[in-house]
Design an enzyme around this catalytic site. Structure first.
Site, PDB file in Angstrom:
ATOM      1  N   VAL A  13     -11.253   2.379   0.588  1.00 50.97           N
ATOM      2  CA  VAL A  13     -12.002   2.599   1.871  1.00 50.97           C
ATOM      3  C   VAL A  13     -11.420   3.766   2.522  1.00 50.97           C
ATOM      4  CG1 VAL A  13     -12.746   1.382   3.927  1.00 50.97           C
ATOM      5  CG2 VAL A  13     -12.423   0.157   1.955  1.00 50.97           C
ATOM      6  N   CYS A  14     -12.333   4.639   3.038  1.00 49.59           N
ATOM      7  CA  CYS A  14     -11.887   5.570   4.138  1.00 49.59           C
ATOM      8  C   CYS A  14     -10.768   6.501   3.406  1.00 49.59           C
ATOM      9  CB  CYS A  14     -11.487   4.981   5.350  1.00 49.59           C
ATOM     10  SG  CYS A  14     -10.979   6.004   6.636  1.00 49.59           S
ATOM     11  N   THR A  15      -9.903   6.902   3.856  1.00 52.04           N
ATOM     12  CA  THR A  15      -8.818   7.829   3.418  1.00 52.04           C
ATOM     13  C   THR A  15      -7.825   7.045   2.444  1.00 52.04           C
ATOM     14  OG1 THR A  15      -7.277   7.121   5.443  1.00 52.04           O
ATOM     15  CG2 THR A  15      -8.597   9.213   5.557  1.00 52.04           C
ATOM     16  N   THR A  49     -15.037   9.621   1.078  1.00 50.62           N
ATOM     17  CA  THR A  49     -13.916   9.359   1.921  1.00 50.62           C
ATOM     18  C   THR A  49     -14.476   9.273   3.294  1.00 50.62           C
ATOM     19  OG1 THR A  49     -11.521   9.833   2.611  1.00 50.62           O
ATOM     20  CG2 THR A  49     -13.098  11.766   2.113  1.00 50.62           C
TER      21      THR A  49
END
Lengths: 239, 239
Positions: free
Chosen positions: A111-113, A131
Site C-alpha cells: 500500500v502506498c510507499t 504507489t
C-alpha cells in the site's frame, strides 16, 4: 473459532513510523478471516520485534508475531508511510524477509510507499506497479513502471496507490482468494460506500512531476549513507 | 514543529476490542494537524490506561495519554466495534468522561457503534444520528432518530455510519474546523479517491430490520447484569 496455526498465513508487515491507515485499511478487510475456517487462511501482523511501534499518528501499534516466526507466508502486505518508510528501504532484515517470502508466496502486496520497499528489494524490476502519487519517480527509478491506478496487479505482485487505496485493493484481493460474494459481504460489514465530501480528488492542487522529483531527491538524501542504494536511486556520488 | 500542549485538544477515545479502522480512518485525517500550528488544535489518543489494547483485528493499539489527562477537550471522537463496544456501553468511566467532555466541547463525534456509547451516555436523546446499519435499532431504542446517511450532524454531535464512514465524516469535520482547501489537501495526501471494486453496497444481501432486532437483543444480553441499562434497552426484566 480460530484458524489453526497450520493455516496459510497472510502477513502484514509492521515497522516503526508507518502510516496506520495503510495497514489498518486492508487488515480490517482480511482480519475476520481468522474467525472463519472456510476462508482457508489466517492473518497476522509481524515486525522485527513484538513491541509498540510509533507511527506517523499519535498511536502506537504492536504486532502479534515476529517476522522470523512466519518465514513462509501465503501472502504478504507491506504498508507505507513518509520518511520512516524511506528509511525502512534501507533495512536489510525487512528487505531479506520480503525477498525470501516472495519465492513461495501466492501474493506480495503493498500500500502506498510500501511499494518502494518491494522495489528496493528488487521485486518490482520490470513490473507494472503503483504507489502514492507523490513518490512515483522513486518507484520508476527503482525499475518499475508506474501506473496511476487504484491498484495494479502484475504476476504475484499487487500494489495499491496512496494510503486509503489499500481498502479497495484488499476487497479485490479478498475476492480473488475467496469469491466475490465474500468480498461483498465484507464491504457491507465495513459499510464501505464512500462519499468523499468534496467529490473526487482535485489533481490541479498538485504538480505530480515536481512532487515526484522532490520525493526522489529526498529519498537520495535519506539513504545517502548506503552506497548501493544511492547508486540504485541514481544519486550523484560526491567525490 | 509540534503544537503546544496548550492547544485545543481533539481526543480519540481508545478502549479494548474496538474496530481499528473506525479509529484510524479519522485519526489519519486529523493527525497531520499536530505538525501545523495554524490548524489551531492538536490530536491525541486517550484511554483509561496507557497500555497496548487488543482490537477486533490482530494488532494492538496504545494510546498516548489517559482520559484523565485531557478532561476538557475541544473535540472528541469515539470509534465503534462489535461486542466489546457493546460491553463498553456499560463502562461508567468512559460514559462519564463523554458526558463531562460534551459540556464544553466544540464537537462530539462517533464512528459506527461508537454512537451507541454516546447514546447510552444520554448524549443523543431526541437527536438525529447514525451508526453501523446493523445496530440501528439499538440506537433508536436509546432515544435517537436513526438516519441511514454517511454521517449526521445535530448540534455539536456528529455521528458516522459503519467503520469506513469515519473517513468521510473526518474530511467534512476537518473542513468545518479549518477550511475546505485544507480538507481537500488532506484528501490528496491520503489519495482518497475510492474505487470499491464491486461498486456500491448490495443492500439486498441483508435484512436490516432483522439485523437491527438481533443486535438489539444481543446488546440486552451483553448488558443484562446492569438493571439500568437493561431498562433503557427495553429488556424484559425476569421475575
Amino acid at each position: 473459532v480460530q484458524q489453526p496455526a497450520s493455516a496459510k498465513t497472510i502477513v502484514f508487515v509492521l515497522y516503526p513510523g508507518l502510516t496506520p491507515l495503510d495497514l489498518i485499511g486492508p487488515l480490517q478487510v482480511f482480519a475476520p478471516a481468522n474467525h472463519f475456517p472456510e476462508a482457508g487462511f489466517r492473518v497476522v501482523t509481524a515486525g522485527e520485534r513484538i513491541e509498540p511501534m510509533e507511527t506517523d499518528s499519535p498511536v502506537r501499534l504492536t504486532p502479534e508475531v515476529r517476522l522470523a516466526d512466519v518465514p513462509v507466508p501465503y501472502g504478504v502486505i507491506v504498508p507505507g508511510g513518509g520518511m520512516p518508510t524511506i528509511r525502512t528501504m534501507g533495512n536489510p532484515v525487512i528487505r531479506d524477509y520480503l525477498v525470501e517470502a516472495a519465492r513461495s508466496a501466492e501474493f506480495v502486496g503493498s500500500v502506498c510507499t510500501g511499494a518502494l520497499i518491494l522495489a528496493v528489494a528488487g521485486l518490482l524490476d520490470g513490473r507494472k506497479a503503483t504507489t502514492h502519487w507523490a513518490h512515483y519517480r522513486t518507484l520508476e527509478q527503482l525499475g518499475a513502471t508506474y501506473l496511476r491506478q487504484r491498484w495494479v496487479e502484475d504476476g504475484k505482485f499487487i500494489t495499491a496507490a496512496g494510503v486509503s487505496a489499500g481498502i479497495d485493493m484488499a476487497l479485490h484481493l479478498l475476492a480473488r482468494l475467496t469469491d466475490e460474494q465474500t468480498a461483498k459481504q465484507m464491504q457491507l460489514s465495513i459499510e464501505y460506500q464512500p462519499e468523499p465530501p468534496f467529490g473526487p480528488i482535485d489533481w490541479s492542487l498538485v504538480d505530480q512531476a515536481q512532487s515526484g522529483e522532490a520525493r526522489l531527491q529526498q529519498a537520495r538524501e535519506i539513504l545517502s549513507t548506503d552506497p548501493e542504494l544511492s547508486r540504485r536511486l541514481g544519486a550523484s556520488i560526491p567525490g
